[in-house]
Design an enzyme around this catalytic site. Structure first.
Site, PDB file in Angstrom:
ATOM      1  N   GLU A 150       1.062  -1.329   0.163  1.00  0.00           N
ATOM      2  CA  GLU A 150      -0.231  -0.275  -0.265  1.00  0.00           C
ATOM      3  C   GLU A 150       0.586   1.350  -0.144  1.00  0.00           C
ATOM      4  O   GLU A 150       0.848   1.729  -0.722  1.00  0.00           O
ATOM      5  CB  GLU A 150      -0.839   0.009   1.137  1.00  0.00           C
ATOM      6  CG  GLU A 150      -1.570  -1.025   1.488  1.00  0.00           C
ATOM      7  CD  GLU A 150      -1.841  -2.127   1.883  1.00  0.00           C
ATOM      8  OE1 GLU A 150      -2.420  -2.936   3.021  1.00  0.00           O
ATOM      9  OE2 GLU A 150      -0.283  -2.393   2.367  1.00  0.00           O
ATOM     10  N   ASP A 172      20.764 -39.632  -1.809  1.00  0.00           N
ATOM     11  CA  ASP A 172      21.357 -38.844  -3.337  1.00  0.00           C
ATOM     12  C   ASP A 172      22.087 -37.475  -3.151  1.00  0.00           C
ATOM     13  O   ASP A 172      22.666 -37.565  -3.645  1.00  0.00           O
ATOM     14  CB  ASP A 172      20.062 -37.889  -3.607  1.00  0.00           C
ATOM     15  CG  ASP A 172      18.226 -39.365  -3.753  1.00  0.00           C
ATOM     16  OD1 ASP A 172      19.079 -40.352  -4.093  1.00  0.00           O
ATOM     17  OD2 ASP A 172      17.380 -38.761  -3.931  1.00  0.00           O
ATOM     18  N   ARG A 180      10.827 -24.937  -5.322  1.00  0.00           N
ATOM     19  CA  ARG A 180      11.777 -24.359  -3.662  1.00  0.00           C
ATOM     20  C   ARG A 180      12.141 -22.520  -3.614  1.00  0.00           C
ATOM     21  O   ARG A 180      12.492 -22.563  -2.502  1.00  0.00           O
ATOM     22  CB  ARG A 180      13.212 -25.037  -4.218  1.00  0.00           C
ATOM     23  CG  ARG A 180      13.401 -26.658  -3.974  1.00  0.00           C
ATOM     24  CD  ARG A 180      15.285 -26.965  -4.709  1.00  0.00           C
ATOM     25  NE  ARG A 180      14.962 -28.338  -4.337  1.00  0.00           N
ATOM     26  CZ  ARG A 180      16.116 -29.201  -5.003  1.00  0.00           C
ATOM     27  NH1 ARG A 180      17.475 -28.791  -5.261  1.00  0.00           N
ATOM     28  NH2 ARG A 180      16.420 -31.010  -4.648  1.00  0.00           N
TER      29      ARG A 180
END
Length: 376
Positions: A73, A219, A203
């Protein structure tokens, strides 16, 4: 709501904003503005604002650009005053109720009153109890736009306020027949590059990315957005490792941005965390409801993207804390007797399909819990 309507399409819209043009859909412009703050304003919500004159010509616009900086605003009013110093015949549109309390910045409602704007129109009430009511502001009565805003850029705010925990989204990538991987250490891509790039966008959108210990061991992910325009955003990285078995590996893997990595554990160790954030949780409290509330309270984390693996996903579904699911599907079957099914919860999958996208022959299905969106 169109199944193709999502915040990434808004993010990449390149339509030029021109002062003086006539605006027939001011909240549409609020959406496009608000999304520009994605990844920068949390724990505040994404907000855009526009100021129109009595003929609906655009005088000013703005969005919340950075946590702790001016709200939407303020930017919109400041720009409008350069075009028209007297705003008493003007209207301001905001996608969220203007704040009435002073925090890191002054209350927007006070500025609006000071400038004597003729009309203030907003889409959603702010659930923050500090905001308070202001009878002179008009709440829009467009249910479709309300639903769209709450779906696109306001769910974190409402989940945190109403459930006292971060908004939780599960992301998974599966083969055409619904499997994520084979047993053992074998790992391969099951979806294409466009799906993976979309995952990197996610992400960027969420405050934190979470994985379990097994995913780290198998991983060794770095859990960062890897698209060029996202360099400025580093999400929190959260690793659930109750017995702290991955610490030695993580010291090497996470050495560049240790201050943004939280290891959640119950180990009373004297181990040196070497800059990583240790979040100790007593064994009797090591459950997701407690952990999530602590992450919100201690680290101001409003939203978490849970990336795996299957047992971690199952624990979130079992405890009933999942709000949204992103399911990416490839175009080939896994065809392996040792394949691991993506959904292993003891609870039935009770989510509503809200969006479906084709990504170069592969597919994204997005689901939400049934009570997440207002009915339209």
């Amino acid at each position: 709501m169109s199944k193709q309507d999502n915040f990434f399409q808004l993010l990449f819209q390149k339509k030029q904003i021109i002062l003086g043009e006539l605006i027939s859909m001011p909240f549409e412009l609020c959406f496009r503005l608000a999304i520009k703050g994605m990844g920068k304003v949390s724990p505040n919500p994404l907000v855009g604002a526009v100021v129109l004159d009595k003929d609906n010509a655009l005088l000013g616009y703005g969005y919340h650009e950075q946590y702790g900086s001016h709200h939407a605003e303020v930017h919109a009013i400041q720009m409008a005053k350069t075009q028209k110093p007297d705003l008493s015949e003007c209207k301001i549109y905001v996608n969220l109720q203007p704040c009435t309390h002073k925090g890191k910045t002054p209350a927007c409602a006070e500025l609006i009153k000071k400038e004597k704007l003729k009309e203030v129109c907003y889409l959603l009430d702010d659930p923050n109890p500090l905001v308070g009511d202001n009878g002179s502001f008009s709440k829009a009565n467009n249910n479709e736009e309300v639903a769209r805003y709450q779906d696109l850029i306001a769910p974190f705010l409402f989940t945190c306020t109403n459930k006292n925990r971060p908004f939780i989204a599960v992301k998974t990538a599966v083969s055409k027949d619904g499997y994520i991987a084979e047993q053992g250490d074998s790992r391969r891509w099951v979806t294409n590059e466009e799906c993976r790039n979309y995952g990197h966008l996610l992400r960027h959108y969420y405050d934190a990315v979470l994985v379990g210990r097994k995913t780290v061991e198998l991983d060794k992910p770095n859990l960062l957005p890897r698209l060029n325009f996202m360099d400025e955003k580093i999400p929190w990285r959260i690793i659930l490792d109750k017995d702290l078995k991955t610490l030695a590996d993580q010291k090497t893997l996470l050495k560049n941005i240790r201050k943004k990595t939280i290891l959640v554990h119950s180990s009373q160790t004297s181990e040196d965390f070497d800059g990583l954030t240790s979040m100790y949780v007593e064994s009797q409290n090591y459950h997701l409801q407690y952990i999530l509330k602590s992450l919100r309270k201690d680290y101001l984390i409003q939203s978490i993207l849970v990336e795996g693996g299957a047992s971690t996903h199952a624990s979130f579904f079992d405890e009933g804390v999942v709000d949204r699911v992103y399911k990416f599907s490839g175009d080939k079957n896994m065809k392996s007797p040792s394949a691991i099914a993506w959904y292993q919860s003891k609870n039935p999958f009770q989510f509503d399909l809200c969006k479906e996208l084709e990504l170069s022959g592969h597919r994204l299905q997005e689901y939400v819990r049934p009570d997440l969106l207002p009915k339209i």
